[in-house]
Design a protein around this motif. Structure first.
Motif, PDB file in Angstrom:
ATOM      1  N   ARG A 162       0.819  -1.222   0.000  1.00  0.00           N
ATOM      2  CA  ARG A 162       0.000   0.000   0.000  1.00  0.00           C
ATOM      3  C   ARG A 162       0.851   1.269   0.000  1.00  0.00           C
ATOM      4  NH1 ARG A 162      -4.010   0.010   4.750  1.00  0.00           N
ATOM      5  NH2 ARG A 162      -4.754   1.826   3.603  1.00  0.00           N
ATOM      6  N   LEU A 164       2.984   2.404   2.346  1.00  0.00           N
ATOM      7  CA  LEU A 164       3.031   3.090   3.626  1.00  0.00           C
ATOM      8  C   LEU A 164       4.354   2.921   4.348  1.00  0.00           C
ATOM      9  CD1 LEU A 164      -0.562   2.286   4.972  1.00  0.00           C
ATOM     10  CD2 LEU A 164       0.230   4.278   3.683  1.00  0.00           C
ATOM     11  N   ASP A 295       3.106  -1.193   6.128  1.00  0.00           N
ATOM     12  CA  ASP A 295       1.827  -1.879   6.003  1.00  0.00           C
ATOM     13  C   ASP A 295       2.066  -3.348   5.705  1.00  0.00           C
ATOM     14  OD1 ASP A 295       1.372  -2.139   2.721  1.00  0.00           O
ATOM     15  OD2 ASP A 295       2.505  -0.351   3.307  1.00  0.00           O
ATOM     16  N   LYS A 297       0.034  -7.222   5.087  1.00  0.00           N
ATOM     17  CA  LYS A 297      -1.246  -7.839   4.722  1.00  0.00           C
ATOM     18  C   LYS A 297      -1.092  -9.351   4.643  1.00  0.00           C
ATOM     19  CE  LYS A 297      -4.784  -7.752   1.046  1.00  0.00           C
ATOM     20  NZ  LYS A 297      -5.137  -7.172  -0.275  1.00  0.00           N
TER      21      LYS A 297
END
Length: 380
Positions: A162, A164, A295, A297
């Motif tokens: 993302r 970040l 980030d 995930k």
């Protein structure tokens, strides 16, 4: 990667080293920044990705390496390096690279296929694991092939997808002659440079040898005259009558206004760059702010666990969005909390920055955020 060996690092020899370059037009120091990247692969499938400051320039804030606690946390006897690591590029093992890139690449309307030169992979663990690195923007993905499967599925962990990623390097305070003299060495710099357009000269308010002074307003007593006997770990006051300070509720209009100010004023938080005060105590930051963030995930997983120690459920709950269970992120910080609250994300006695994921498609996976400082984690 150039420079001396990090004296704090432990474990197998790095399988890949590189330099990460901050291409943002605005950086934390105001000049060009770069970081060291090291990838260490283990025989049990663990992939350790280490991002650290470039260091070794005498006379600067980053002359020595930034301390990490490898020798306190890691058991070197159990860290056996993978001996079968293979590089994956467009020209070497390109078919495998193309397979895993196809699992994460989403073409735009003007793209028909990925630029394979923007990716590099490492296959290891009997060809069952692939760590895919995207160079720009930087991100990485871990794939695992299990059983008799002939191909790799979706990644079990993605990091930085993302955009970040965040890393503030050490710096010198404005006006520090030693830091300014170091200048820009092509990598990290200790000097915070300021354009002439940013300089605002002091106004000359003196007239007839006297200086006009505006009346100073008395600060508002937000505690209503109550005696403060301590503070909760979230910074709210504890009063002598047994009550506690309530957190002010920000309405939607105030939240939108604050967000707009943050977007328009990148230097909004400069007041706390070099020291912070809390409960009558002041902590200095001789190297300036040094926060890091990323980030993470777990594709295919709807349940994640970990981040002890908190007085909440074993399954981590969401902290962001309109349907979030909590409105504050999980805080990782070692504290001795008296009469802690239940069903809260506030920090407790210990902190272990590890998250475990389970899914039917990818099986179990986990990530260890090896950073020894206070950390806040939002769960989406």
């Amino acid at each position: 990667s150039d420079g001396p060996l990090d004296p704090y690092v432990r474990g197998p020899t790095a399988s890949l080293t590189a330099t990460l370059v901050n291409t943002s037009p605005t950086t934390s120091t105001g000049v060009g920044e770069s970081l060291n990247l090291e990838v260490r692969l283990h025989s049990d499938g663990v992939a350790r990705v280490r991002v650290m400051e470039k260091y070794g320039t005498a006379g600067t804030k980053y002359e020595t390496a930034r301390w990490t606690s490898d020798e306190l946390i890691l058991n070197e006897k159990e860290m056996v390096g993978a001996t079968d690591a293979q590089i994956l590029t467009a020209s070497t093992n390109g078919d495998v690279l193309s397979e895993v890139v196809g699992k994460v690449f989403t073409p735009t309307p003007d793209q028909s296929q990925a630029d394979m030169t923007n990716y590099v992979g490492l296959r290891y663990g009997g060809d069952d694991h692939v760590l895919l690195l995207r160079m720009e923007p930087f991100s990485f993905y871990l794939f695992r092939r299990s059983g008799d499967e002939s191909s790799y599925g979706m990644p079990i962990v993605t990091v930085g997808e993302r955009g970040l990623a965040h890393f503030e390097i050490r710096r010198a305070k404005e006006g520090d002659e030693a830091g300014a003299a170091a200048g820009d060495d092509g990598g990290n710099s200790d000097a915070v440079l300021m354009d002439d357009d940013d300089y605002i000269p002091p106004e000359d308010d003196e007239e007839d040898g006297e200086e006009d002074k505006a009346p100073v307003d008395e600060p508002e007593d937000k505690h209503g005259g109550k005696e403060i006997v301590g503070y909760w770990e979230d910074g709210l006051a504890i009063y002598a009558d047994g009550t506690r300070e309530e957190r002010p509720v920000e309405d939607e209009a105030e939240a939108e206004h604050r967000k707009l100010l943050e977007e328009q004023s990148p230097d909004l938080d400069r007041e706390g760059l070099w020291e912070e005060s809390f409960g009558g105590h002041t902590d200095s930051k001789p190297y300036g702010p040094m926060s890091v963030g990323m980030d993470i995930k777990f594709p295919g997983s709807s349940h994640i666990f970990g981040l002890p120690e908190h007085a909440s459920s074993t399954k981590l709950q969401t902290t962001h969005g309109p349907e979030a269970k909590y409105h504050d992120p999980y805080r990782l910080y070692n504290l001795d909390v008296f009469e802690y609250e239940l069903d809260e994300t506030m920090a407790l006695y210990g902190e272990i920055p590890v998250i475990i994921s389970q899914s039917l498609s990818g099986g179990g996976a986990g990530i260890f955020w090896f950073n020894p400082t206070e950390t806040f984690v939002d769960v989406y």
